[in-house]
Design an enzyme around this catalytic site. Structure first.
Site, mmCIF file in Angstrom:
data_model
loop_
_atom_site.group_PDB
_atom_site.id
_atom_site.type_symbol
_atom_site.label_atom_id
_atom_site.label_comp_id
_atom_site.label_asym_id
_atom_site.label_seq_id
_atom_site.Cartn_x
_atom_site.Cartn_y
_atom_site.Cartn_z
ATOM 1 N N GLY A 210 137.794 98.906 13.803
ATOM 2 C CA GLY A 210 136.670 99.755 13.408
ATOM 3 C C GLY A 210 137.129 101.158 13.062
ATOM 4 C CB ALA A 211 140.449 102.295 12.433
ATOM 5 C CG ASN B 57 136.571 102.586 17.722
ATOM 6 O OD1 ASN B 57 135.981 103.378 18.434
ATOM 7 N ND2 ASN B 57 136.317 102.454 16.414
ATOM 8 C CB SER C 283 129.580 103.122 25.917
ATOM 9 O OG SER C 283 128.509 104.042 25.773
ATOM 10 C CE1 TYR D 102 127.712 100.795 21.199
ATOM 11 C CE2 TYR D 102 126.829 101.982 23.090
ATOM 12 C CZ TYR D 102 127.790 101.836 22.104
ATOM 13 O OH TYR D 102 128.829 102.737 22.033
ATOM 14 C CB ALA E 137 124.074 94.274 27.850
ATOM 15 C CE LYS F 187 130.782 100.051 22.957
ATOM 16 N NZ LYS F 187 132.154 100.168 22.431
#
Length: 245
Positions: free
Chosen positions: A9-10, A85, A137, A151, A153, A155
């Site tokens: 995801g860069a 990421n 997160s 999201y 959950a 993380k």
């Protein structure tokens, strides 16, 4: 021998900040993203372009990881660091999240990180060394749903997966750690919160400011060092005082 790092995801945002910082420290960096064109555009504008390599990767597709590992083997022969990421979310109220949307978010965030740790971890185990850093997160620690319950959950699951794979690969000189950022000064946070609500949002952070993506990148680089061999299974909190333990 050149040190090689993978960041998922860069192409933009935090992932790009991490990738470019690792390049500034001398790494050859694989800038993987589902949008390889965006990755190429970012690389073209970087002073470290010669050290940055775009690769199309959908982390929800295990076959993409198999293709990536084959390419890494033929191109570099080894991989020192993997930074997981890539993530998605939709700020849908918890009682309105459809099953399909929940599955989409968790398939990418949770299963994608699992697949990366599993396949990249096995590759690193064969070479006898590696550093894996997962992006968790604050939302996964305090049950925050501003970025979506699915999201949060996913993380939270990444924190647990980090411990599982840390135990699995510890004897092969592979560390697996996580970083759990709070709200960053990032495009995602600005988009989710919105300009109208941002001042009050910042006021609710104990340190009264958003986090720095560059500092997250520096923390990744620290955990990626060979000297970080005694840190594994840990989640480092960088959240402005919003969650303390």
């Amino acid at each position: 021998m050149k040190h090689v790092a993978l960041v998922t995801g860069a192409a933009s945002g935090l992932g790009w900040t991490i990738a470019e910082h690792l390049a500034s420290e001398g790494y050859q960096v694989i800038v993987s993203d589902i949008s390889v064109e965006t990755a190429k555009q970012s690389i073209a504008q970087s002073p470290y372009a010669e050290q940055l390599h775009a690769f199309k990767l959908d982390i929800a597709e295990p076959n993409d990881f198999h293709h990536l590992i084959s390419w890494i083997q033929s191109t570099f022969g080894h991989l020192d660091v993997a930074v997981n990421n890539a993530a998605v979310t939709k700020a849908t109220p918890v009682l309105e999240i459809a099953a399909e949307e929940f599955d989409w978010v968790t398939q990418i965030n949770q299963r994608g990180t699992f697949t990366s740790c599993q396949l990249i971890g096995q590759f690193m185990a064969e070479q006898g060394y590696g550093r894996i850093i997962n992006l968790a997160s604050l939302a996964g620690q305090n049950g925050g749903t501003a970025t979506g319950a699915h999201y949060a959950a996913s993380k939270g699951a990444i924190v647990t997966l980090t411990k599982i794979f840390a135990k699995q690969f510890a004897a092969q000189d592979i560390t697996v750690n996580a970083i759990a950022p709070g709200p960053m000064d990032s495009p995602m946070v600005h988009q989710v919160v919105g300009s109208a609500k941002l001042p009050q949002f910042i006021e609710n952070i104990p340190v009264k400011q958003l986090g720095s993506m560059h500092f997250i990148a520096q923390t990744v680089a620290l955990l990626a060092k060979p000297e970080a061999a005694f840190v594994t299974g840990a989640t480092w909190d960088i959240n402005g005082g919003l969650f303390m333990r």
